[in-house]
Enzyme design. Sequence first.
Site, PDB file in Angstrom:
ATOM      1  N   TYR A 160       0.831  -1.205   0.000  1.00  0.00           N
ATOM      2  CA  TYR A 160       0.000   0.000   0.000  1.00  0.00           C
ATOM      3  C   TYR A 160       0.866   1.256   0.000  1.00  0.00           C
ATOM      4  O   TYR A 160       0.637   2.178  -0.792  1.00  0.00           O
ATOM      5  CB  TYR A 160      -0.919  -0.021   1.217  1.00  0.00           C
ATOM      6  N   LYS A 164       1.000   4.102  -3.024  1.00  0.00           N
ATOM      7  CA  LYS A 164       0.588   5.483  -2.796  1.00  0.00           C
ATOM      8  C   LYS A 164       1.746   6.461  -2.989  1.00  0.00           C
ATOM      9  O   LYS A 164       1.539   7.597  -3.452  1.00  0.00           O
ATOM     10  CB  LYS A 164      -0.021   5.625  -1.404  1.00  0.00           C
TER      11      LYS A 164
END
Length: 254
Positions: A160, A164
Amino acid sequence: MTFKGFDKDFNITDKVAVVTGAASGIGKAMAELFSEKGAYVVLLDIKEDVKDVAAQINPSRTLALQVDITKKENIEKVVAEIKKVYPKIDILANSAGVALLEKAEDLPEEYWDKTMELNLKGSFLMAQIIGREMIATGGGKIVNMASQASVIALDKHVAYCASKAAIVSMTQVLAMEWAPYNINVNAISPTVILTELGKKAWAGQVGEDMKKLIPAGRFGYPEEVAACALFLVSDAASLITGENLIIDGGYTIK
């Protein structure tokens, strides 16, 4: 550009806004706010209930399309459908995403692939294909949903965080390349947001411990993120591009 007053500079009346991940959470909040502020809103989501969300918002000024944005041909078909209804696309808000958490040494390969495919590839393909439309029609505004995980390390968030951080880097490159075409591209990096998924993931003691690390002492609400997105897609933010707006109650300044 001269300041026209808040009613005009923050106005998106009759703009056409495309929002991904619009069936729930931050995407839904952006779709609702954009509609409230006068935009025509195209809601995209892989979930069928995106059509129910559109009907609840404003049936006469919304279009709901069920789509998997990780496939280029799917997006091209969706854009063709949008162009049958609206003459141009003024705004893109990329909000579709996934968080699959595990310690780095135990992370399944499919977790990594799915995270990158949706969070990064899907956002890029949406920006690429709609960006071409914006270049052809004189400009537009793009907002990509990143996360506080784009600038800090979080336990069990290796895929993640990587996805991002890449969103922020992608945003900067798109902003640089597309500025001559009057296209503004920015990212938003929220802290934990109290969507339905956020409430479940951060319930109990783990949530209380996390809030102690946030100077503001609380998590965020989808409506707060939507309000910041509204600013970035309005004329009030016409000189802002390539930025990563962090909405985290001060978490990342510690």
